[in-house]
Design an enzyme around this catalytic site. Structure first.
Site, PDB file in Angstrom:
ATOM      1  N   ASN A  50     -10.361  53.003  52.181  1.00 53.68           N
ATOM      2  CA  ASN A  50      -9.974  51.942  51.016  1.00 53.68           C
ATOM      3  C   ASN A  50     -10.724  50.857  50.797  1.00 53.68           C
ATOM      4  O   ASN A  50     -11.032  50.342  49.709  1.00 53.68           O
ATOM      5  CB  ASN A  50      -8.597  51.598  51.225  1.00 53.68           C
ATOM      6  CG  ASN A  50      -7.995  50.586  50.062  1.00 53.68           C
ATOM      7  OD1 ASN A  50      -7.915  51.094  49.131  1.00 53.68           O
ATOM      8  ND2 ASN A  50      -7.907  49.374  50.563  1.00 53.68           N
TER       9      ASN A  50
ATOM     10  N   SER B 122     -12.300  55.949  41.964  1.00 54.05           N
ATOM     11  CA  SER B 122     -11.833  55.256  40.671  1.00 54.05           C
ATOM     12  C   SER B 122     -12.000  56.164  39.497  1.00 54.05           C
ATOM     13  O   SER B 122     -12.892  57.149  39.397  1.00 54.05           O
ATOM     14  CB  SER B 122     -12.727  53.918  40.815  1.00 54.05           C
ATOM     15  OG  SER B 122     -12.272  53.315  39.464  1.00 54.05           O
TER      16      SER B 122
ATOM     17  N   TYR C  89     -21.032  49.859  41.001  1.00 49.83           N
ATOM     18  CA  TYR C  89     -19.374  50.573  41.448  1.00 49.83           C
ATOM     19  C   TYR C  89     -19.292  51.842  41.023  1.00 49.83           C
ATOM     20  O   TYR C  89     -18.795  52.825  41.795  1.00 49.83           O
ATOM     21  CB  TYR C  89     -18.549  49.429  40.806  1.00 49.83           C
ATOM     22  CG  TYR C  89     -17.037  49.869  41.182  1.00 49.83           C
ATOM     23  CD1 TYR C  89     -16.609  49.244  42.295  1.00 49.83           C
ATOM     24  CD2 TYR C  89     -16.229  50.462  40.259  1.00 49.83           C
ATOM     25  CE1 TYR C  89     -15.083  49.686  42.996  1.00 49.83           C
ATOM     26  CE2 TYR C  89     -14.918  50.633  40.662  1.00 49.83           C
ATOM     27  CZ  TYR C  89     -14.512  50.280  41.903  1.00 49.83           C
ATOM     28  OH  TYR C  89     -13.007  50.474  42.273  1.00 49.83           O
TER      29      TYR C  89
END
Length: 244
Positions: free
Chosen positions: A85, A137, A150
């Site tokens: 995580n 994501s 990202y």
């Protein structure tokens, strides 16, 4: 749901990670190792839950990871669940993004996941079972302006996860690897955003609200438990319908 399972959660000090630690602890995990670089926040968790151990750990430090994994193996003889995580953002438009910010995000979000999984997965294979859950994501599946670094890492962990699902089970071990792709979630990182930004996020989401950390933690609980024993190589989108 997690009876007798030993679980490791990186980025466990706050937000989604903290909620996952608490959810696992409340669902009968034998031991939950909450790993983070924020020692004080994790100590609160270990004080509250007798089955939570706070571990100060940098996912970029391979030597420290190896030492930590050996400690867990000596204490329990098995590691059943790994939740990757830990993650960071260093946002900027492509033309303005520095090499330092590109490298830092890749080191933590992509290589950090590789480091943890490489250290733990072989032990799961040896024991014949395990569940690896990595936070991706919706940005990793659909991109986002100003998040080249990202997005690359979150797309990368999906590709690694699919490879691991095939690789780790090829000799018969019931080792599963899956991703979770959250949408817009209420976390400490979003509380200070302007109201108009939050309203825009909600308006893009068919269910009309931000998700809560509990929504993600419940997905992680499912993937960690035996209820998902025939699910591997998948990306579970928990996004209120944001990406359909």
């Amino acid at each position: 749901m997690l009876n007798n399972k030993v679980c490791i959660v990186t980025g466990g000090a706050q937000g989604i990670g903290r909620c996952i630690v608490e959810t696992f602890a409340n669902n009968d995990a034998l031991q939950v190792y909450a790993c983070d670089m924020n020692a004080s926040a994790m100590n609160e968790l270990s004080a509250k839950y007798p089955n939570v151990v706070a571990v100060e750990l940098n996912v970029c430090d391979r030597a420290a990871i190896a030492q930590f994994v050996e400690t867990v193996k000596e204490a329990h003889g098995h590691i059943d669940v790994l939740v990757n995580n830990a993650g960071i953002t260093r946002d900027n438009l492509l033309e303005r993004m520095s090499e330092e910010d590109w490298d830092f995000v890749n080191d933590v979000n992509l290589k950090g996941v590789f480091n943890m999984t490489q250290a733990i997965a072989p032990f799961m294979v040896e024991k014949g079972a395990g569940s690896i859950i990595t936070m991706s994501s919706v940005v990793g599946t659909d991109g986002n302006i100003g998040q080249s670094n990202y997005a690359a890492t979150k797309g990368g962990v999906i590709a690694m996860t699919k490879s691991w699902a095939k690789e780790l089970s090829r000799k018969g071990a019931q080792v599963r690897a899956n991703c979770i792709a959250p949408g817009f979630i209420e976390t400490p990182m979003t509380v200070d955003l302007p109201e108009k930004v939050l309203d825009a996020m909600k308006s893009k989401t068919p269910l009309g609200r931000m998700g809560k950390p509990e929504d993600i933690a419940n997905g992680a609980l499912f993937l960690a438990s035996d209820h998902s024993s025939f699910i591997t190589g998948q990306t579970l989108k928990i996004d209120g319908g944001l990406v359909i």
